[in-house]
Design a protein around this motif. Structure first.
Motif, mmCIF file in Angstrom:
data_model
loop_
_atom_site.group_PDB
_atom_site.id
_atom_site.type_symbol
_atom_site.label_atom_id
_atom_site.label_comp_id
_atom_site.label_asym_id
_atom_site.label_seq_id
_atom_site.Cartn_x
_atom_site.Cartn_y
_atom_site.Cartn_z
ATOM 1 N N PRO A 62 30.250 43.466 64.080
ATOM 2 C CA PRO A 62 29.904 44.635 63.264
ATOM 3 C C PRO A 62 31.142 45.161 62.521
ATOM 4 N N GLY A 63 30.941 45.483 61.256
ATOM 5 C CA GLY A 63 32.031 46.019 60.442
ATOM 6 C C GLY A 63 32.922 44.958 59.821
ATOM 7 N N ALA A 64 32.667 43.686 60.129
ATOM 8 C CA ALA A 64 33.485 42.608 59.568
ATOM 9 C C ALA A 64 32.843 42.125 58.277
ATOM 10 N N SER A 65 33.590 42.240 57.186
ATOM 11 C CA SER A 65 33.068 41.826 55.886
ATOM 12 C C SER A 65 34.186 41.238 55.044
ATOM 13 N N LEU A 66 33.919 40.075 54.470
ATOM 14 C CA LEU A 66 34.865 39.439 53.550
ATOM 15 C C LEU A 66 34.351 39.701 52.134
ATOM 16 N N SER A 67 34.302 40.984 51.757
ATOM 17 C CA SER A 67 33.670 41.383 50.494
ATOM 18 C C SER A 67 34.311 40.746 49.265
ATOM 19 N N GLU A 68 35.593 40.403 49.344
ATOM 20 C CA GLU A 68 36.282 39.806 48.202
ATOM 21 C C GLU A 68 35.746 38.418 47.851
ATOM 22 N N GLU A 69 34.982 37.806 48.758
ATOM 23 C CA GLU A 69 34.396 36.497 48.457
ATOM 24 C C GLU A 69 33.458 36.568 47.250
ATOM 25 N N ALA A 70 33.059 37.777 46.858
ATOM 26 C CA ALA A 70 32.204 37.943 45.685
ATOM 27 C C ALA A 70 32.914 37.502 44.402
ATOM 28 N N PHE A 71 34.248 37.508 44.396
ATOM 29 C CA PHE A 71 34.964 37.122 43.173
ATOM 30 C C PHE A 71 36.105 36.134 43.395
ATOM 31 N N ILE A 72 36.581 35.981 44.625
ATOM 32 C CA ILE A 72 37.718 35.088 44.870
ATOM 33 C C ILE A 72 37.270 33.634 44.828
ATOM 34 N N ASP A 73 38.072 32.814 44.143
ATOM 35 C CA ASP A 73 37.839 31.379 44.100
ATOM 36 C C ASP A 73 39.184 30.679 44.296
ATOM 37 N N ARG A 74 39.180 29.372 44.288
ATOM 38 C CA ARG A 74 40.424 28.618 44.535
ATOM 39 C C ARG A 74 41.503 28.870 43.501
ATOM 40 N N GLY A 75 41.124 29.346 42.321
ATOM 41 C CA GLY A 75 42.104 29.615 41.267
ATOM 42 C C GLY A 75 42.606 31.048 41.241
ATOM 43 N N THR A 76 42.174 31.874 42.181
ATOM 44 C CA THR A 76 42.578 33.286 42.197
ATOM 45 C C THR A 76 44.083 33.416 42.386
ATOM 46 N N ARG A 77 44.685 34.327 41.636
ATOM 47 C CA ARG A 77 46.132 34.581 41.710
ATOM 48 C C ARG A 77 46.395 36.070 41.864
ATOM 49 N N ILE A 78 47.394 36.396 42.662
ATOM 50 C CA ILE A 78 47.882 37.773 42.777
ATOM 51 C C ILE A 78 48.827 38.005 41.608
ATOM 52 N N VAL A 98 43.562 38.090 39.675
ATOM 53 C CA VAL A 98 42.823 37.482 38.571
ATOM 54 C C VAL A 98 42.134 36.244 39.118
ATOM 55 N N SER A 99 40.816 36.150 38.849
ATOM 56 C CA SER A 99 40.039 34.965 39.242
ATOM 57 C C SER A 99 39.221 34.530 38.039
ATOM 58 N N ALA A 100 38.452 33.471 38.202
ATOM 59 C CA ALA A 100 37.585 33.001 37.123
ATOM 60 C C ALA A 100 36.547 34.063 36.761
ATOM 61 N N ARG A 101 36.284 34.985 37.655
ATOM 62 C CA ARG A 101 35.294 36.039 37.413
ATOM 63 C C ARG A 101 35.890 37.290 36.791
ATOM 64 N N GLY A 102 37.224 37.310 36.566
ATOM 65 C CA GLY A 102 37.847 38.455 35.904
ATOM 66 C C GLY A 102 39.027 39.007 36.679
ATOM 67 N N SER A 103 39.439 40.212 36.275
ATOM 68 C CA SER A 103 40.571 40.902 36.903
ATOM 69 C C SER A 103 40.041 41.971 37.850
ATOM 70 N N ASP A 120 42.263 47.338 58.253
ATOM 71 C CA ASP A 120 41.104 48.067 58.782
ATOM 72 C C ASP A 120 40.235 48.664 57.682
ATOM 73 N N GLN A 121 40.707 48.672 56.438
ATOM 74 C CA GLN A 121 39.886 49.114 55.301
ATOM 75 C C GLN A 121 40.275 48.283 54.095
ATOM 76 N N HIS A 122 39.277 47.896 53.292
ATOM 77 C CA HIS A 122 39.570 47.186 52.052
ATOM 78 C C HIS A 122 38.464 47.416 51.051
ATOM 79 N N ASP A 123 38.884 47.699 49.823
ATOM 80 C CA ASP A 123 37.953 47.970 48.725
ATOM 81 C C ASP A 123 38.493 47.293 47.471
ATOM 82 N N TYR A 124 37.603 47.031 46.537
ATOM 83 C CA TYR A 124 38.048 46.475 45.256
ATOM 84 C C TYR A 124 37.155 46.958 44.129
#
Length: 127
Positions: A62-78, A98-103, A120-124
């Motif tokens: 419960p409470g575990a979510s990899l929400s960034e998977e909605a936009f992160i791909d193998r080409g994502t860069r910090i 920046v990913s193929a889906r945008g910034s 313990d908290q993450h938002d985007y």
């Protein structure tokens, strides 16, 4: 014509070699940034179990979510990462990606738990 005598060089003491300054101790802000970098690298590589570990969670917990998977791909860069607030118990890390889906702009709160640093908290948001 006779050679003009050259003045002899005056001996000089050897110049000491510079020594490397000792590395500054890593602050919790730096540790928090490293935690976020590992989390994002795990997501980029598709290593969900390791990403969950950076959250201090197990898959399906419960409470575990990899929400960034909605936009992160193998080409994502910090493109930018910085710690905006930090003390010995926690830090806030802001990241631009920046990913193929945008910034995207993401915020992570990292807590210094008994078992080590965890996110313990993450938002985007998309920018």
């Amino acid at each position: 014509r006779p050679a003009t005598p050259r003045p002899t060089a005056t001996p000089r003491p050897a110049t000491p070699r510079p020594t490397a300054a000792p590395a500054a101790p890593l602050t919790f802000g730096g540790i928090a940034q490293n935690t976020v970098r590992r989390y994002l690298a795990d997501l980029i590589a598709g290593n969900e179990n390791a990403a969950y570990a950076e959250l201090g969670k197990a898959p399906g917990e419960p409470g575990a979510s990899l929400s960034e998977e909605a936009f992160i791909d193998r080409g994502t860069r910090i493109t930018s990462i910085r710690t905006t607030s930090s003390d010995s118990n926690g830090a806030t890390v802001e990241v631009e990606l920046v990913s193929a889906r945008g910034s995207y702009y993401a915020t992570y709160h990292v807590t210094n738990s008994p078992s080590g640093p965890v996110i313990d908290q993450h938002d985007y948001i998309k920018v």
